[in-house]
Write a protein that holds these residues in place. Structure first.
Motif, PDB file in Angstrom:
ATOM      1  N   PRO A 190       6.554 -17.556  -4.912  1.00 30.80           N
ATOM      2  CA  PRO A 190       5.351 -16.744  -4.673  1.00 30.80           C
ATOM      3  C   PRO A 190       5.040 -16.529  -3.199  1.00 30.80           C
ATOM      4  O   PRO A 190       4.450 -15.505  -2.827  1.00 30.80           O
ATOM      5  N   ARG A 191       5.457 -17.443  -2.334  1.00 29.56           N
ATOM      6  CA  ARG A 191       5.151 -17.289  -0.906  1.00 29.56           C
ATOM      7  C   ARG A 191       5.943 -16.149  -0.275  1.00 29.56           C
ATOM      8  O   ARG A 191       5.612 -15.693   0.830  1.00 29.56           O
ATOM      9  N   LEU A 192       7.002 -15.671  -0.966  1.00 29.47           N
ATOM     10  CA  LEU A 192       7.790 -14.556  -0.462  1.00 29.47           C
ATOM     11  C   LEU A 192       7.290 -13.210  -0.982  1.00 29.47           C
ATOM     12  O   LEU A 192       7.868 -12.171  -0.677  1.00 29.47           O
ATOM     13  N   PHE A 193       6.226 -13.231  -1.770  1.00 33.78           N
ATOM     14  CA  PHE A 193       5.645 -11.977  -2.257  1.00 33.78           C
ATOM     15  C   PHE A 193       4.789 -11.387  -1.141  1.00 33.78           C
ATOM     16  O   PHE A 193       3.844 -12.014  -0.667  1.00 33.78           O
ATOM     17  N   ASP A 194       5.120 -10.190  -0.727  1.00 32.52           N
ATOM     18  CA  ASP A 194       4.425  -9.528   0.377  1.00 32.52           C
ATOM     19  C   ASP A 194       3.535  -8.425  -0.178  1.00 32.52           C
ATOM     20  O   ASP A 194       4.030  -7.439  -0.736  1.00 32.52           O
ATOM     21  N   THR A 195       2.236  -8.572  -0.021  1.00 29.60           N
ATOM     22  CA  THR A 195       1.304  -7.589  -0.583  1.00 29.60           C
ATOM     23  C   THR A 195       1.431  -6.229   0.090  1.00 29.60           C
ATOM     24  O   THR A 195       1.206  -5.192  -0.533  1.00 29.60           O
ATOM     25  N   ASP A 196       1.818  -6.216   1.370  1.00 28.85           N
ATOM     26  CA  ASP A 196       1.977  -4.939   2.063  1.00 28.85           C
ATOM     27  C   ASP A 196       3.163  -4.161   1.490  1.00 28.85           C
ATOM     28  O   ASP A 196       3.072  -2.936   1.289  1.00 28.85           O
ATOM     29  N   VAL A 197       4.270  -4.850   1.219  1.00 26.97           N
ATOM     30  CA  VAL A 197       5.425  -4.193   0.594  1.00 26.97           C
ATOM     31  C   VAL A 197       5.054  -3.680  -0.789  1.00 26.97           C
ATOM     32  O   VAL A 197       5.369  -2.541  -1.157  1.00 26.97           O
ATOM     33  N   ALA A 198       4.367  -4.505  -1.560  1.00 22.90           N
ATOM     34  CA  ALA A 198       3.959  -4.091  -2.902  1.00 22.90           C
ATOM     35  C   ALA A 198       3.030  -2.886  -2.848  1.00 22.90           C
ATOM     36  O   ALA A 198       3.130  -1.961  -3.671  1.00 22.90           O
ATOM     37  N   ARG A 199       2.139  -2.873  -1.870  1.00 24.00           N
ATOM     38  CA  ARG A 199       1.203  -1.756  -1.731  1.00 24.00           C
ATOM     39  C   ARG A 199       1.948  -0.463  -1.403  1.00 24.00           C
ATOM     40  O   ARG A 199       1.619   0.601  -1.930  1.00 24.00           O
ATOM     41  N   ARG A 200       2.973  -0.555  -0.562  1.00 24.94           N
ATOM     42  CA  ARG A 200       3.748   0.635  -0.223  1.00 24.94           C
ATOM     43  C   ARG A 200       4.543   1.145  -1.429  1.00 24.94           C
ATOM     44  O   ARG A 200       4.683   2.355  -1.620  1.00 24.94           O
ATOM     45  N   LEU A 201       5.057   0.220  -2.232  1.00 27.81           N
ATOM     46  CA  LEU A 201       5.765   0.619  -3.452  1.00 27.81           C
ATOM     47  C   LEU A 201       4.839   1.405  -4.376  1.00 27.81           C
ATOM     48  O   LEU A 201       5.218   2.442  -4.929  1.00 27.81           O
ATOM     49  N   VAL A 202       3.620   0.909  -4.538  1.00 28.45           N
ATOM     50  CA  VAL A 202       2.659   1.573  -5.427  1.00 28.45           C
ATOM     51  C   VAL A 202       2.200   2.903  -4.831  1.00 28.45           C
ATOM     52  O   VAL A 202       2.093   3.913  -5.542  1.00 28.45           O
ATOM     53  N   ALA A 203       1.929   2.914  -3.523  1.00 25.82           N
ATOM     54  CA  ALA A 203       1.443   4.138  -2.880  1.00 25.82           C
ATOM     55  C   ALA A 203       2.458   5.268  -2.996  1.00 25.82           C
ATOM     56  O   ALA A 203       2.097   6.438  -3.183  1.00 25.82           O
ATOM     57  N   PHE A 204       3.749   4.921  -2.907  1.00 28.84           N
ATOM     58  CA  PHE A 204       4.776   5.947  -3.049  1.00 28.84           C
ATOM     59  C   PHE A 204       4.994   6.309  -4.514  1.00 28.84           C
ATOM     60  O   PHE A 204       5.276   7.468  -4.834  1.00 28.84           O
ATOM     61  N   GLY A 205       4.854   5.335  -5.409  1.00 28.59           N
ATOM     62  CA  GLY A 205       5.291   5.536  -6.783  1.00 28.59           C
ATOM     63  C   GLY A 205       4.252   5.988  -7.782  1.00 28.59           C
ATOM     64  O   GLY A 205       4.604   6.392  -8.892  1.00 28.59           O
ATOM     65  N   TRP A 206       2.952   5.964  -7.424  1.00 26.05           N
ATOM     66  CA  TRP A 206       1.948   6.225  -8.457  1.00 26.05           C
ATOM     67  C   TRP A 206       2.054   7.640  -9.029  1.00 26.05           C
ATOM     68  O   TRP A 206       1.882   7.851 -10.239  1.00 26.05           O
ATOM     69  N   ALA A 207       2.349   8.635  -8.166  1.00 31.19           N
ATOM     70  CA  ALA A 207       2.464  10.014  -8.669  1.00 31.19           C
ATOM     71  C   ALA A 207       3.676  10.154  -9.581  1.00 31.19           C
ATOM     72  O   ALA A 207       3.613  10.812 -10.630  1.00 31.19           O
ATOM     73  N   MET A 208       4.798   9.514  -9.182  1.00 31.43           N
ATOM     74  CA  MET A 208       5.982   9.554 -10.030  1.00 31.43           C
ATOM     75  C   MET A 208       5.750   8.807 -11.334  1.00 31.43           C
ATOM     76  O   MET A 208       6.322   9.150 -12.376  1.00 31.43           O
ATOM     77  N   ALA A 209       4.895   7.767 -11.289  1.00 31.48           N
ATOM     78  CA  ALA A 209       4.586   7.035 -12.508  1.00 31.48           C
ATOM     79  C   ALA A 209       3.937   7.954 -13.541  1.00 31.48           C
ATOM     80  O   ALA A 209       4.253   7.891 -14.739  1.00 31.48           O
ATOM     81  N   ILE A 210       3.057   8.837 -13.079  1.00 32.56           N
ATOM     82  CA  ILE A 210       2.411   9.786 -13.999  1.00 32.56           C
ATOM     83  C   ILE A 210       3.441  10.745 -14.584  1.00 32.56           C
ATOM     84  O   ILE A 210       3.468  11.010 -15.788  1.00 32.56           O
ATOM     85  N   VAL A 211       4.317  11.256 -13.713  1.00 32.89           N
ATOM     86  CA  VAL A 211       5.339  12.205 -14.169  1.00 32.89           C
ATOM     87  C   VAL A 211       6.290  11.543 -15.156  1.00 32.89           C
ATOM     88  O   VAL A 211       6.604  12.093 -16.226  1.00 32.89           O
ATOM     89  N   ARG A 212       6.782  10.339 -14.826  1.00 34.22           N
ATOM     90  CA  ARG A 212       7.740   9.656 -15.695  1.00 34.22           C
ATOM     91  C   ARG A 212       7.092   9.231 -16.999  1.00 34.22           C
ATOM     92  O   ARG A 212       7.725   9.268 -18.055  1.00 34.22           O
ATOM     93  N   ALA A 213       5.822   8.820 -16.948  1.00 30.73           N
ATOM     94  CA  ALA A 213       5.119   8.453 -18.176  1.00 30.73           C
ATOM     95  C   ALA A 213       4.962   9.664 -19.086  1.00 30.73           C
ATOM     96  O   ALA A 213       5.150   9.575 -20.307  1.00 30.73           O
ATOM     97  N   THR A 214       4.640  10.810 -18.488  1.00 29.44           N
ATOM     98  CA  THR A 214       4.521  12.037 -19.275  1.00 29.44           C
ATOM     99  C   THR A 214       5.851  12.405 -19.923  1.00 29.44           C
ATOM    100  O   THR A 214       5.903  12.798 -21.096  1.00 29.44           O
ATOM    101  N   GLY A 215       6.934  12.263 -19.160  1.00 25.77           N
ATOM    102  CA  GLY A 215       8.260  12.529 -19.709  1.00 25.77           C
ATOM    103  C   GLY A 215       8.614  11.573 -20.838  1.00 25.77           C
ATOM    104  O   GLY A 215       9.197  11.980 -21.841  1.00 25.77           O
ATOM    105  N   GLY A 216       8.250  10.279 -20.675  1.00 27.13           N
ATOM    106  CA  GLY A 216       8.518   9.305 -21.720  1.00 27.13           C
ATOM    107  C   GLY A 216       7.753   9.596 -23.000  1.00 27.13           C
ATOM    108  O   GLY A 216       8.284   9.473 -24.107  1.00 27.13           O
ATOM    109  N   VAL A 217       6.498  10.008 -22.842  1.00 28.18           N
ATOM    110  CA  VAL A 217       5.693  10.372 -24.006  1.00 28.18           C
ATOM    111  C   VAL A 217       6.303  11.574 -24.711  1.00 28.18           C
ATOM    112  O   VAL A 217       6.409  11.610 -25.951  1.00 28.18           O
ATOM    113  N   SER A 218       6.729  12.561 -23.941  1.00 31.55           N
ATOM    114  CA  SER A 218       7.343  13.760 -24.524  1.00 31.55           C
ATOM    115  C   SER A 218       8.612  13.407 -25.275  1.00 31.55           C
ATOM    116  O   SER A 218       8.868  13.924 -26.369  1.00 31.55           O
ATOM    117  N   PHE A 219       9.428  12.501 -24.690  1.00 33.38           N
ATOM    118  CA  PHE A 219      10.688  12.107 -25.308  1.00 33.38           C
ATOM    119  C   PHE A 219      10.447  11.401 -26.641  1.00 33.38           C
ATOM    120  O   PHE A 219      11.173  11.615 -27.609  1.00 33.38           O
TER     121      PHE A 219
END
Length: 249
Positions: A190-219
């Protein structure tokens, strides 16, 4: 570069050929209704992966090159993946106890949930090999996965003629292939978990998460609607046709 490109092409073409043989064998061993259950399980995994995991793997690809030597990057990626597994389990439990799912879907859900984890982990591990420019490991990962799926799922279908067991064999094959070719740099401290890295992953990925979730629902939704309107055997025929087109492409 040409050599690597050829390897990547073969890494998709050869496993796809194995997948084609697998699908053909399963249609011989399972009835259309049983194969429809198998298809619904694959659709449910695609839905869960689209909602929870696809954006995470894409975010990893976005930030890997700039963080390849960062000692906390891979541990943060892996631990955030485990958090997503926990979140998906909580959602699945909530849906199960809510009574929203018909009884026959509940067993499918609890087989597909760990299957989704295995599928998502394999996809993440394979992207690690691509990001690290290891085309041969990427080839052997995909080959081993589809060879195991061919061997195990066909064997289980021949022995038990039970689609849930066949799904379990498919997901186990994915997990075993990812386990053999597991990416280096995985540490769960747990001490190697970096909240800044995690925040950047989410900040970049949240829009794609909506798109991919929509695609998964459609599939998944078309198969569920088809079962409601035409029966599960129709889902089996539809799954065969869809897989044939997808494998060819």
């Amino acid at each position: 570069m040409l050599r690597d490109s050829v390897i990547y092409i073969l890494a998709r073409a050869v496993p796809s050929l194995l997948g084609f043989v697998t699908g053909m064998a399963l249609t011989w061993l399972l009835t259309p209704t049983e194969y429809g259950t198998y298809g619904l399980g694959i659709a449910m995994v695609t839905l869960l992966a689209g909602v929870f995991f696809d954006w995470h793997a894409l975010s990893f690809m976005r930030f890997f090159q700039a963080n390849a030597t960062n000692p906390v990057f891979m541990p943060t990626v892996v631990q955030s993946f485990l958090m997503l597994c926990g979140a998906s389990a909580i959602l699945a439990g909530a849906v199960d106890v809510s009574g929203l799912l018909p009884l026959e879907y509940r067993g499918l859900l609890w087989v597909s949930l760990p299957g989704c984890w295995a599928f998502a982990w394999f996809e993440l591990a394979s992207r690690v090999e691509v990001a690290r420019f290891r085309p041969m490991r990427y080839f052997w990962m995909n080959f081993m996965r589809n060879a195991l799926i061919l061997g195990l799922s066909v064997l289980v279908a021949w022995m038990f003629r039970a689609p849930l067991w066949v799904l379990g064999a498919t997901y186990l094959s994915m997990f075993l292939a990812a386990l053999v070719f597991h990416p280096s740099g995985i540490r769960l401290s747990p001490r190697l978990f970096d909240t800044d890295v995690a925040r950047r992953l989410v900040a970049f990925g949240w829009a794609m998460a909506i798109v991919r979730a929509t695609g998964g629902v459609s599939f998944a939704l078309d198969r569920m609607l088809l079962e409601t309107l035409a029966g599960r055997d129709a889902v089996g025929y539809y799954t065969v046709a869809y897989s044939l087109a997808q494998t060819t492409i």
